[in-house]
Design an enzyme around this catalytic site. Sequence first.
Site, PDB file in Angstrom:
ATOM      1  N   HIS A  21       7.061   1.121   6.838  1.00 10.61           N
ATOM      2  CA  HIS A  21       5.604   0.308   5.515  1.00 10.61           C
ATOM      3  C   HIS A  21       4.774   1.766   5.278  1.00 10.61           C
ATOM      4  CE1 HIS A  21       2.848  -2.392   3.205  1.00 10.61           C
ATOM      5  NE2 HIS A  21       3.833  -2.461   2.892  1.00 10.61           N
ATOM      6  N   LYS A  37      10.955  -5.632   1.074  1.00  8.82           N
ATOM      7  CA  LYS A  37      10.492  -6.047   2.358  1.00  8.82           C
ATOM      8  C   LYS A  37      11.783  -6.248   3.564  1.00  8.82           C
ATOM      9  CE  LYS A  37       7.128  -4.662   0.507  1.00  8.82           C
ATOM     10  NZ  LYS A  37       5.944  -3.699   1.062  1.00  8.82           N
ATOM     11  N   SER A  80      -0.928  -4.035   3.213  1.00 13.15           N
ATOM     12  CA  SER A  80      -0.339  -4.053   1.081  1.00 13.15           C
ATOM     13  C   SER A  80      -1.466  -4.117   0.864  1.00 13.15           C
ATOM     14  CB  SER A  80      -0.415  -5.348   1.068  1.00 13.15           C
ATOM     15  OG  SER A  80       1.231  -5.916   2.075  1.00 13.15           O
ATOM     16  N   ALA A  81      -1.754  -3.476  -0.551  1.00 13.28           N
ATOM     17  CA  ALA A  81      -2.534  -3.529  -1.455  1.00 13.28           C
ATOM     18  C   ALA A  81      -4.450  -3.054  -0.908  1.00 13.28           C
ATOM     19  CB  ALA A  81      -3.631  -4.522  -1.605  1.00 13.28           C
ATOM     20  N   CYS A  82      -3.981  -1.824   0.060  1.00 11.62           N
ATOM     21  CA  CYS A  82      -4.878  -0.853   0.159  1.00 11.62           C
ATOM     22  C   CYS A  82      -5.257   0.081  -0.051  1.00 11.62           C
ATOM     23  CB  CYS A  82      -4.933  -0.942   1.641  1.00 11.62           C
ATOM     24  SG  CYS A  82      -5.724  -2.033   2.882  1.00 11.62           S
ATOM     25  N   PHE A 134     -10.187   7.396  -3.819  1.00 14.38           N
ATOM     26  CA  PHE A 134      -9.301   7.528  -4.946  1.00 14.38           C
ATOM     27  C   PHE A 134      -9.542   9.506  -4.777  1.00 14.38           C
ATOM     28  CE2 PHE A 134     -11.330   3.598  -6.851  1.00 14.38           C
ATOM     29  CZ  PHE A 134     -10.688   3.608  -6.596  1.00 14.38           C
ATOM     30  N   GLY A 135      -9.647  10.057  -6.573  1.00 14.08           N
ATOM     31  CA  GLY A 135      -9.294  11.879  -5.727  1.00 14.08           C
ATOM     32  C   GLY A 135      -9.665  12.426  -4.419  1.00 14.08           C
ATOM     33  N   TYR A 186       9.542 -14.409  -6.558  1.00 13.46           N
ATOM     34  CA  TYR A 186       9.369 -13.735  -6.529  1.00 13.46           C
ATOM     35  C   TYR A 186       9.331 -12.625  -6.175  1.00 13.46           C
ATOM     36  CZ  TYR A 186       4.222 -11.670  -8.709  1.00 13.46           C
ATOM     37  OH  TYR A 186       3.425 -10.145  -8.518  1.00 13.46           O
ATOM     38  N   GLY A 226       8.184  -9.255  -3.399  1.00 13.15           N
ATOM     39  CA  GLY A 226       9.387  -9.570  -1.927  1.00 13.15           C
ATOM     40  C   GLY A 226      10.484 -10.742  -1.451  1.00 13.15           C
ATOM     41  N   LYS A 236      -1.874   2.176  -1.632  1.00 15.78           N
ATOM     42  CA  LYS A 236      -1.265   3.427  -1.140  1.00 15.78           C
ATOM     43  C   LYS A 236      -0.747   3.843  -2.704  1.00 15.78           C
ATOM     44  CE  LYS A 236       2.544   1.457   1.057  1.00 15.78           C
ATOM     45  NZ  LYS A 236       2.375   0.132   1.684  1.00 15.78           N
ATOM     46  N   THR A 237      -0.355   3.093  -3.628  1.00  9.47           N
ATOM     47  CA  THR A 237       0.199   3.674  -4.455  1.00  9.47           C
ATOM     48  C   THR A 237      -0.658   4.844  -5.095  1.00  9.47           C
ATOM     49  OG1 THR A 237       1.378   1.444  -4.643  1.00  9.47           O
ATOM     50  CG2 THR A 237       0.888   3.074  -6.508  1.00  9.47           C
ATOM     51  N   ASN A 265     -10.143  11.404  -1.886  1.00 10.58           N
ATOM     52  CA  ASN A 265      -9.690  11.427  -0.550  1.00 10.58           C
ATOM     53  C   ASN A 265      -8.960  12.590  -0.301  1.00 10.58           C
ATOM     54  OD1 ASN A 265     -10.640   8.867  -0.618  1.00 10.58           O
ATOM     55  ND2 ASN A 265      -9.019   8.399  -0.764  1.00 10.58           N
ATOM     56  N   ARG A 298       2.034  -7.666 -10.913  1.00 12.68           N
ATOM     57  CA  ARG A 298       2.627  -6.206 -10.779  1.00 12.68           C
ATOM     58  C   ARG A 298       3.558  -5.769 -12.009  1.00 12.68           C
ATOM     59  NH1 ARG A 298       3.276  -4.691  -5.152  1.00 12.68           N
ATOM     60  NH2 ARG A 298       2.141  -6.412  -4.258  1.00 12.68           N
ATOM     61  N   ARG A 329       3.822 -12.692  -1.684  1.00 11.06           N
ATOM     62  CA  ARG A 329       4.938 -13.240  -0.168  1.00 11.06           C
ATOM     63  C   ARG A 329       4.633 -14.211   0.399  1.00 11.06           C
ATOM     64  NH1 ARG A 329       3.887  -9.846   3.019  1.00 11.06           N
ATOM     65  NH2 ARG A 329       2.899  -8.946   2.116  1.00 11.06           N
ATOM     66  N   ASP A 349       5.595   3.040  -1.171  1.00 13.85           N
ATOM     67  CA  ASP A 349       5.675   1.929  -0.257  1.00 13.85           C
ATOM     68  C   ASP A 349       6.294   1.580   1.083  1.00 13.85           C
ATOM     69  OD1 ASP A 349       4.816  -0.706   0.579  1.00 13.85           O
ATOM     70  OD2 ASP A 349       7.209  -1.428  -0.192  1.00 13.85           O
ATOM     71  N   ARG A 394      -8.353  -1.274   5.953  1.00 15.53           N
ATOM     72  CA  ARG A 394      -9.442  -1.856   4.904  1.00 15.53           C
ATOM     73  C   ARG A 394     -10.368  -2.556   5.792  1.00 15.53           C
ATOM     74  NH1 ARG A 394     -10.648  -2.653  -0.553  1.00 15.53           N
ATOM     75  NH2 ARG A 394      -8.736  -2.959  -1.473  1.00 15.53           N
TER      76      ARG A 394
END
Length: 616
Positions: free
Chosen positions: A249, A229, A271-273, A513-514, A220, A222, A275-276, A516, A388, A81, A296, A419
């Site tokens: 978000h 977005k 972003s990229a913290c 990860f798990g 590319y 977003g 979430k997925t 959490n 991605r 983005r 997202d 983060r």
Amino acid sequence: MTATSEYTAGLSGIKHPGLVQWVLEVASLCKPERVQVCDGSPAEYNEMIRAMVQQGTAIPLNEEKRPNSILVRSDPADVARVEDRTYICSRQREDAGPTNNWEDPEKMKAQLRDLFAGAMAGRTLYVIPYCMGPVESPLSKVGVELSDSPYVVANMHIMTRVGARVLERLGVDGEFVRGLHSVGAPLEGEAADSPWPNSKTKYICHFPETREIWSFGSGYGGNALLGKKCHALRIACVQARDEGWMAEHMLIMKLTNPEGVAKYVAAAFPSACGKTNLAMLVPTVPGWKVETLGDDIAWMRFGADGRLYAINPEAGFFGVAPGTSMESNPNALLTAASNSIFTNCAMTPDGDVWWESMTATKPANLVDWKRRPWTPQSGRKAVHPNARFTAPSRQCPVIAPEWESPAGVPIDAILFGGRRAKLVPLVTEAFDWQHGVFLGATCSSETTAAAAGAVGSLRRDPMAMLPFCGYNMGDYFAHWLKIGSTEGAVLPRIFYVNWFRQDDAGNFLWPGFGENSRVLQWVFDRCDGKANATDTAIGRLPEPADLNTSGLNLAPGTLEQVLAVDKAGWQGEIEPIRKHFAQFGDRMPAALSAQVDGLEARLKAGSCCCGSKHGK
Ligand code: OXD
Ligand code: MN
């Protein structure tokens, strides 16, 4: 082909005169070779893939290893983005606010018209009717993207609901968001097309008052998949403000305890913290279950019972590939096992994809994302850090059965996070909604590669919406406060989490990860009044004994460290927070400025107001 009558011929399936007129206006400006209305069918998806393969944009992956999937490599100049090229063109500059680039809508449109003039020459203009959210849900919204990119069409097939049923919902006079997109690379004469056409000049422009998006020059993510977005956040949050709902978000997850009781949690992270990863987490706490509804974006509206009901407006995951592994997120990997698009990943000799951390040992040979031979000795990463996968949500092994429920799901808890290597504890519960809005408004994070720009510097990212808020953020805070004062509202509890604390040597203190799920259990039990918390100056925190740590092997003192409130450190946050709020001037709600005063007073008050147990 340029005559309007010939463009008209392709539009017979559209019953909405306003839509037809707009498509014709755009076609006569952009001068595409032809116009094609997308029907959302598998045959159409395959046609896009074929076109991309023929053009050299895509490589089909090994059918046995990764059925019906492709690898795409973008121009190295078009990989993320572009926030510095993203504009909110509200009529008044103040309505875009200090955190957005702004231009006068008429001036910007004049500039864009020049860029779009003839921009689609030699290409097909695809008309993509899409629905954000289940087509039959009253919480969903329709958009139409006009794009000259088959990559966009294919991705929109996965990320949204596309086609005839959307046109049906639109009827003859339904409202829709207008999104115009061009890669900005007209095909002149006999010149060969580029595998990734794009333009040096890039503009991602939003016109919130007229619910329009004009995106030029990038193919590319977003920047180009306008449902995501641009529509579902930047335009939708303006609609949400006007109509009394929320476009956020946020991931949406379902958490079920060993007794079979379920709660729904929405969570906002920059972003990229992760979430997925959080949305699809595999709990380490026995008997607990996590299912995902989205990774997202969440749209939330009050139901008749006063609770906030959320839908995921998307139908797919556009996940960051590097770092995704069977250890970190098996469910994401399994989701992308077939029918997926991989962008800027590396290719293995046997025709599959690979990225850093996917496997414990690196393959001996690869073709990297820049199409160069690669070996572990190459001394460089094989994939772009913002590589991605685009994969259908329905393929996720832990997709919640109700993920497409037209009514949405009632949200019990909202998590904010970011983060932060230091200071911010593992988890904090807000005292109340207003304090929770304050926690969200002061979200901060060390930046990652999801957006172009420096990686690793600290930025304030309120509610993780900094790049996505389509109006003045001061007004956006006011909207959050207004939601909280809605009569009859039964509000979710608000929490702030930080999985990313590090020691002085840069090692992560919390395994993440798990694990959490231990924090999620505490959140869940807090909502049920079953877990202890202690009031501190910054909010309510668990003491080490309040978290379920059975089976967790932490070095002595680690838990105390990640749950500590470093008062001196927090005092150092007061001035940056005041400065952050000051940028919104008179749009800054007084109630949030009062929250900073409150925090400062509590920090100064010593232990008298802290350390009191806030029981179950
Ligand atoms: C995303 C982002 O792509 O937040 O989801 O950048
Ligand atoms: Mn995102």
